[in-house]
Design an enzyme around this catalytic site. Structure first.
Site, PDB file in Angstrom:
ATOM      1  CD  GLU A 135     -23.937  87.397  10.385  1.00  0.00           C
ATOM      2  OE1 GLU A 135     -24.788  86.949   9.593  1.00  0.00           O
ATOM      3  OE2 GLU A 135     -23.675  88.592  10.508  1.00  0.00           O
ATOM      4  CB  CYS A 190     -27.270  89.045   7.580  1.00  0.00           C
ATOM      5  SG  CYS A 190     -26.753  89.822   9.107  1.00  0.00           S
ATOM      6  CE  LYS A 205     -11.108  91.707   1.664  1.00  0.00           C
ATOM      7  NZ  LYS A 205     -11.855  92.839   1.062  1.00  0.00           N
ATOM      8  N   GLY A 231     -18.779  82.446   1.929  1.00  0.00           N
ATOM      9  CA  GLY A 231     -18.545  81.680   3.157  1.00  0.00           C
ATOM     10  C   GLY A 231     -18.095  80.249   2.841  1.00  0.00           C
ATOM     11  N   GLY A 237     -20.564  87.833   5.498  1.00  0.00           N
ATOM     12  CA  GLY A 237     -20.832  88.135   4.092  1.00  0.00           C
ATOM     13  C   GLY A 237     -21.765  87.095   3.505  1.00  0.00           C
ATOM     14  CB  SER A 238     -22.536  86.267   0.032  1.00  0.00           C
ATOM     15  OG  SER A 238     -21.261  85.953  -0.468  1.00  0.00           O
ATOM     16  CB  THR A 239     -24.550  81.596   1.872  1.00  0.00           C
ATOM     17  OG1 THR A 239     -25.268  82.077   3.018  1.00  0.00           O
ATOM     18  CG2 THR A 239     -24.465  80.084   1.951  1.00  0.00           C
ATOM     19  CD  GLU A 279     -28.630  87.607   2.419  1.00  0.00           C
ATOM     20  OE1 GLU A 279     -27.546  87.218   1.941  1.00  0.00           O
ATOM     21  OE2 GLU A 279     -28.779  87.885   3.619  1.00  0.00           O
TER      22      GLU A 279
HETATM   23  P1  NAP Z   1     -19.326  89.025  -0.359  1.00  0.00           P
HETATM   24  O1  NAP Z   1     -18.964  88.739  -1.759  1.00  0.00           O
HETATM   25  O2  NAP Z   1     -19.666  87.911   0.531  1.00  0.00           O
HETATM   26  O3  NAP Z   1     -18.104  89.881   0.226  1.00  0.00           O
HETATM   27  C1  NAP Z   1     -17.921  90.116   1.595  1.00  0.00           C
HETATM   28  C2  NAP Z   1     -16.438  90.301   1.846  1.00  0.00           C
HETATM   29  O4  NAP Z   1     -15.708  89.131   1.474  1.00  0.00           O
HETATM   30  C3  NAP Z   1     -15.796  91.436   1.088  1.00  0.00           C
HETATM   31  O5  NAP Z   1     -14.868  92.072   1.958  1.00  0.00           O
HETATM   32  C4  NAP Z   1     -15.085  90.736  -0.049  1.00  0.00           C
HETATM   33  O6  NAP Z   1     -14.038  91.513  -0.521  1.00  0.00           O
HETATM   34  C5  NAP Z   1     -14.636  89.442   0.604  1.00  0.00           C
HETATM   35  N1  NAP Z   1     -14.421  88.284  -0.296  1.00  0.00           N
HETATM   36  C6  NAP Z   1     -15.100  87.982  -1.434  1.00  0.00           C
HETATM   37  N2  NAP Z   1     -14.653  86.826  -1.955  1.00  0.00           N
HETATM   38  C7  NAP Z   1     -13.677  86.370  -1.133  1.00  0.00           C
HETATM   39  C8  NAP Z   1     -12.851  85.200  -1.112  1.00  0.00           C
HETATM   40  N3  NAP Z   1     -12.965  84.256  -2.049  1.00  0.00           N
HETATM   41  N4  NAP Z   1     -11.961  85.052  -0.102  1.00  0.00           N
HETATM   42  C9  NAP Z   1     -11.869  85.974   0.869  1.00  0.00           C
HETATM   43  N5  NAP Z   1     -12.612  87.100   0.898  1.00  0.00           N
HETATM   44  C10 NAP Z   1     -13.517  87.300  -0.081  1.00  0.00           C
HETATM   45  O7  NAP Z   1     -20.522  90.045  -0.314  1.00  0.00           O
HETATM   46  P2  NAP Z   1     -20.858  91.170  -1.384  1.00  0.00           P
HETATM   47  O8  NAP Z   1     -20.394  90.849  -2.760  1.00  0.00           O
HETATM   48  O9  NAP Z   1     -20.386  92.416  -0.807  1.00  0.00           O
HETATM   49  O10 NAP Z   1     -22.450  91.082  -1.380  1.00  0.00           O
HETATM   50  C11 NAP Z   1     -23.091  90.050  -2.123  1.00  0.00           C
HETATM   51  C12 NAP Z   1     -24.226  89.468  -1.333  1.00  0.00           C
HETATM   52  O11 NAP Z   1     -23.739  88.998  -0.079  1.00  0.00           O
HETATM   53  C13 NAP Z   1     -25.308  90.456  -0.942  1.00  0.00           C
HETATM   54  O12 NAP Z   1     -26.218  90.663  -1.981  1.00  0.00           O
HETATM   55  C14 NAP Z   1     -25.911  89.775   0.236  1.00  0.00           C
HETATM   56  O13 NAP Z   1     -26.836  88.813  -0.195  1.00  0.00           O
HETATM   57  C15 NAP Z   1     -24.740  89.083   0.901  1.00  0.00           C
HETATM   58  N6  NAP Z   1     -24.213  89.873   2.038  1.00  0.00           N
HETATM   59  C16 NAP Z   1     -24.430  89.412   3.295  1.00  0.00           C
HETATM   60  C17 NAP Z   1     -24.004  90.160   4.384  1.00  0.00           C
HETATM   61  C18 NAP Z   1     -24.252  89.739   5.782  1.00  0.00           C
HETATM   62  O14 NAP Z   1     -24.304  90.597   6.657  1.00  0.00           O
HETATM   63  N7  NAP Z   1     -24.367  88.468   6.075  1.00  0.00           N
HETATM   64  C19 NAP Z   1     -23.361  91.376   4.180  1.00  0.00           C
HETATM   65  C20 NAP Z   1     -23.116  91.810   2.887  1.00  0.00           C
HETATM   66  C21 NAP Z   1     -23.547  91.038   1.819  1.00  0.00           C
HETATM   67  P3  NAP Z   1     -13.419  91.265  -1.993  1.00  0.00           P
HETATM   68  O15 NAP Z   1     -14.591  91.138  -2.923  1.00  0.00           O
HETATM   69  O16 NAP Z   1     -12.610  92.460  -2.208  1.00  0.00           O
HETATM   70  O17 NAP Z   1     -12.592  90.026  -1.887  1.00  0.00           O
END
Ligand code: NAP
Ligand code: MG
Length: 501
Positions: A254, A288, A179, A237, A232-234, A389
């Protein structure tokens, strides 16, 4: 019809609901096109396709060397379409021209090439030394594909993140449903075309775009999925690990980082100053591994900060597609609000704003999501901007008095993804060995290699990606014990049926 469709069981299609969403260019706020919005029903159909493809062995039962040929063909397909892919990533994700070419597309090609090389070896059985305990036996390890992978990726490196997951899953012999992030659906759809053209069989890779409750959840709860790979975010995760637990899926996570760059007092300052800026501001800090905490010794602090602030004048913030821009926009209005919120909080908490701190709107930037490179000094380890972060171009400078203090501050967050140390090699190595982080760069920053493992200590994640360690996360290890003596008399089983001798 949407511009970026779902790819399920080898077919491009719309979502079952017919819903679409539009994706924006964050440099201009203008829509690029529409993407099909997968819901739980589409995710479940994609999982069924991946399950069937795995179970009938159309990919998992092929020899590693055969899979390697297909992976190499994917690398070639990516290379042929590199210009188109880079341009699309620039528009969809706000990647500068250099990042899109070198990192988003360049690394994606490199990852498929390298995973092709590893795929050719993954199914070679590993023969262990002959054992006489508990009875003489030959012992062999096999690394078998774990099954169906559910992969969820973020928006900062859309194509590359998809490539990390898909190339490793394919090398191991798994099938996968990926996804994309709702902010950046475009390049994953193009990757689907390239995979199909390269000969990846139908159902082996399925790519869906979508957002909101239901879609991601299906991937982490459906019993047809054996392993979840998430970046994605902690916070998310944690939710994913919990949601995957009833079916005991394997999980690799990650997650975030609050990575320290430690400058030692014997560092080459020219190198460390540019390195610190690169670590903090590459891709507007939306990574990240961003080196978002700069730890300076008291003796160097003032000179280092002055010179760093001078270097910031070289950074050209502007539209990602303009070749002259060295820093592009943040990905979305939401990310802009988050970053500006942290900048406000840093000032409230008593840090000194030394550069940037504001949204940039002059010169036609007003419709995009641009933030000036921002530097805070007088940051103390307990401040929010030293702990959380931010995922934006915000560097927090902290002071330390000696090496122990530097190590204590560097290790003093819940995260442990990466770190950098700038200094004479022997001393820098000594400090690097004490840092709690999955990757520590010494006199370097931010370079990843598909052959070396990458992942987080502490709350930065679980498991590793890349290299053998990363590839093995997509496998189950099977131990084959082959008895040297198959006669009944040789057996010394600890049970009542064993005749006394
Ligand atoms: P996120 O909320 O962690 O989302 C990453 C992915 O997970 C998206 O595809 C999202 O799509 C999906 N997701 C969200 N909630 C989910 C759930 N409960 N079950 C399954 N999938 C789910 O990241 P973000 O909102 O894009 O960014 C927020 C913060 O995350 C950033 O400010 C940054 O601190 C951190 N981040 C970290 C990384 C990294 O490389 N480690 C990358 C991006 C962001 P949907 O929302 O459509 O479900
Ligand atoms: Mg977009």
């Amino acid at each position: 019809m949407s511009d970026f469709q779902l790819f399920i069981d080898g077919q491009f299609c719309e979502a079952a609901s017919g819903e679409t969403f539009s994706t924006l260019d964050p440099s201009t706020g203008e829509p690029i096109g529409t993407a099909a919005k997968a819901g739980a029903e589409d995710a479940a159909r994609a999982i069924d396709a991946a399950r069937a493809a795995f179970d009938d062995g159309r990919w998992s039962q092929r020899r590693g060397s055969d899979r390697a040929k297909v992976l190499a063909a994917v690398a070639k397909g990516l290379k042929d379409r590199a210009v188109e892919l880079a341009a699309l990533e620039t528009r969809d994700a706000g990647s500068t021209v250099a990042k899109a070419k070198g990192v988003d597309v360049g690394n994606t090609i490199l990852w498929f090439k390298t995973m092709a090389e590893l795929a050719a070896q993954i199914d070679q059985p590993e023969t262990l030394p002959l054992s006489v305990f508990p009875t003489p036996s030959a012992n062999v390890l096999r690394h078998e594909p774990v099954g169906v992978v559910g992969a969820i990726v973020p928006w900062n490196f859309p194509l590359q993140m998809a490539a990390w997951k898909i190339s490793a899953a394919l090398a191991a012999g798994c099938t996968i449903v990926l996804k994309s992030a709702p902010e950046t659906p475009c390049t994953a759809t193009k990757l689907a075309e390239i995979l199909a053209e390269a000969g990846v069989p139908d159902g082996v890779v399925n790519i869906i775009s979508g957002s909101g409750p239901g879609t991601g959840e299906e991937l982490v709860t459906n019993p047809g999925v054996d392993k979840v790979s998430f970046t994605g975010s902690t916070d998310v995760g944690r939710q994913i690990m919990a949601a995957a637990s009833p079916t005991l899926k394997k999980v690799t996570l990650e997650l975030g980082g609050k990575n320290a760059q430690v400058v030692l007092d014997d560092a080459d300052l020219e190198l460390a100053i540019d390195g610190a800026a690169y670590g903090a501001f590459f891709h507007s800090g939306q990574q990240c591994t961003a080196g978002s905490r700069l730890l300076l010794p008291d003796a160097l602090h003032d000179e280092f900060v002055e010179r760093l602030l001078e270097r910031l004048s070289v950074i050209r913030v502007g539209p990602a597609a303009d070749k002259a821009s060295t820093m592009g926009p943040l990905v979305s209005q939401q990310q802009l609000d988050t970053v500006l919120g942290y900048i406000e909080l840093g000032q409230k908490e008593g840090a000194t704003l030394r550069a940037g701190g504001q949204r940039l709107t002059e010169g036609g930037l007003d419709a995009g999501y641009f933030v000036a490179p921002t530097v805070f000094t007088d940051v103390t380890p307990d401040m929010t901007i030293a702990q959380e972060e931010i995922f934006g171009p915000v560097l927090s400078v902290l002071r330390y008095d000696d090496e122990d203090d530097a190590v204590r501050i560097a290790n003093g967050t819940p995260y442990g993804l990466a770190a950098g140390v700038w200094g004479s090699p022997a001393r820098a190595l000594r400090v690097a060995e004490r840092l709690q982080a999955g990757t520590v760069w010494v006199n370097e920053y931010n370079l990843l290699n598909p052959r070396y493992p990458f992942g987080g200590f502490k709350q930065s994640g679980l498991g590793r990606e890349h290299g053998w360690a990363g590839l093995l996360e997509y496998t189950e290890t099977k131990h084959l014990h082959l008895a040297a003596d198959a006669s009944r008399a040789s057996k010394r089983w600890f049970d009542m049926t064993v005749p006394r001798r």
